[in-house]
Design an enzyme around this catalytic site. Structure first.
Site: not given
Ligand code: PMV
Length: 325
Positions: A106-107, A152
């Site tokens: 969830l960032g 993110d």
């Molecule tokens: O931080 P998360 O769990 O939302 O995952 C990020 C998404 C990925 O594609 C797995 C990694 C990225 O850097 O885009």
């Protein structure tokens, strides 16, 4: 630049990735939306002369000073803000609080860095453009995740639905019709760094297979973009299901995620998938308004430790709401 010693606060939302996680690391498009029901907040208050900067991570019960090791993300974020603003260490206390569950897709780390940098820059009298803020947060993402795609920091800094492609200018998504999401937490913490590393290792062994999966995921994300912009909410559910199947093939789902994804569908969701790095963390389901309670109950019965309801508003509705806030 004027130095302003009044108390300053900033907050940043959580986020979910709706389409394209993992493939986005390899240049495919992805779609993410802010989750405003959870957030991180940073408040900077003046401290007595000579006290320097103290970062109080309330949720961790820990304080940090600027001489922490270089890979300590909170102090690294503060140092970046100071150097961006060409400012010396201020005499101040920076207090962080977050309602975003950690290590669950969830960032949470992203939102904390975003709120911290924005609040400190404003305290220093050096407000930032969103693009600059996002770029600084990306530097901290590298400490957290190694090789982040940048999605993110983009969705959290802009706090708007985004269509993201690595290395391309940010595209804010025009949402053609509102839609409602249920976000269910497996309660299992998961390391994004390790999940990304696992996919990299699998791809190293069989590049053709994994690149084909990434292409298919990118194709789903592009179809989803068209559906979101056209307000064709009905089309999104099957695309989420398809994306989840492709993530299973990538090897990043888990029995707990599959269980929540299945039970959301069983409860009447239009579609559902894991969200973020996978192997734990959260899943997301698309639900019609009148099914929200039923699907939320199914998720809880299937073991979700927390369920968040989030409605993604039409762009024009968002503008009207912001004006009257
Ligand atoms: O931080 P998360 O769990 O939302 O995952 C990020 C998404 C990925 O594609 C797995 C990694 C990225 O850097 O885009």
């Amino acid at each position: 630049m004027s130095t302003n010693h009044a108390t300053r606060s900033a907050s940043a939302p959580g986020k979910v990735i709706l389409f394209g996680e993992h493939a986005v690391v390899y240049g495919q498009p992805a779609i993410a939306v802010p989750v405003t029901q959870v957030k991180a907040n940073a408040t900077v208050t003046p401290a007595p002369p000579g006290s320097g900067l103290t970062i109080v991570a309330s949720d961790l019960g820990t304080d940090f000073r600027l001489d922490a090791p270089p890979d300590e993300p909170l102090t690294a974020a503060a140092r970046l803000a100071l150097s961006h603003c060409s400012a010396p260490e201020p005499d101040a206390t920076l207090t962080l609080r977050s309602t975003i569950p950690i290590a669950s897709g969830l960032g949470s780390g992203t939102a904390v860095s975003t709120a911290l940098i924005r609040a400190l820059a404003e305290f220093l009298g050096c407000p930032m453009e969103t693009a600059e803020l996002s770029a600084l947060v990306f530097e901290i993402e590298k400490i957290h995740h190694g090789t982040p795609s940048g999605i993110d920091n983009t969705v959290v800094a802009y706090a708007q639905p985004v269509y993201f492609r690595r290395g391309q200018p940010v595209e804010r998504l025009a949402v053609g019709a509102p839609f409602t999401l249920l976000i269910g937490d497996t309660g299992i913490r998961s390391s994004t760094r390790e999940a990304v590393e696992q996919v990299r290792e699998s791809r190293r062994r069989d590049p053709a297979h994994y690149d084909a999966l990434f292409d298919q995921i990118g194709d789903v994300a592009n179809q989803a973009r068209r559906a979101i912009e056209a307000g064709r909410v009905d089309a999104l559910g099957p695309l989420m299901d398809e994306n989840h199947d492709l993530l299973i093939e990538l090897g990043v789902s888990s029995p707990e995620l599959d269980e929540l994804v299945e039970s959301a569908r069983f409860g009447g969701a239009m579609g559902s998938k894991l969200s973020g790095a996978g192997r734990g963390g959260n899943m997301v389901a698309l639900v019609e308004e009148d099914c929200v309670e039923e699907v939320a109950e199914e998720l809880r019965e299937a073991g979700a430790s927390r369920v968040i309801v989030s409605t993604i508003l039409q762009r024009t509705l968002q503008r009207i709401r912001n004006k009257t806030d």
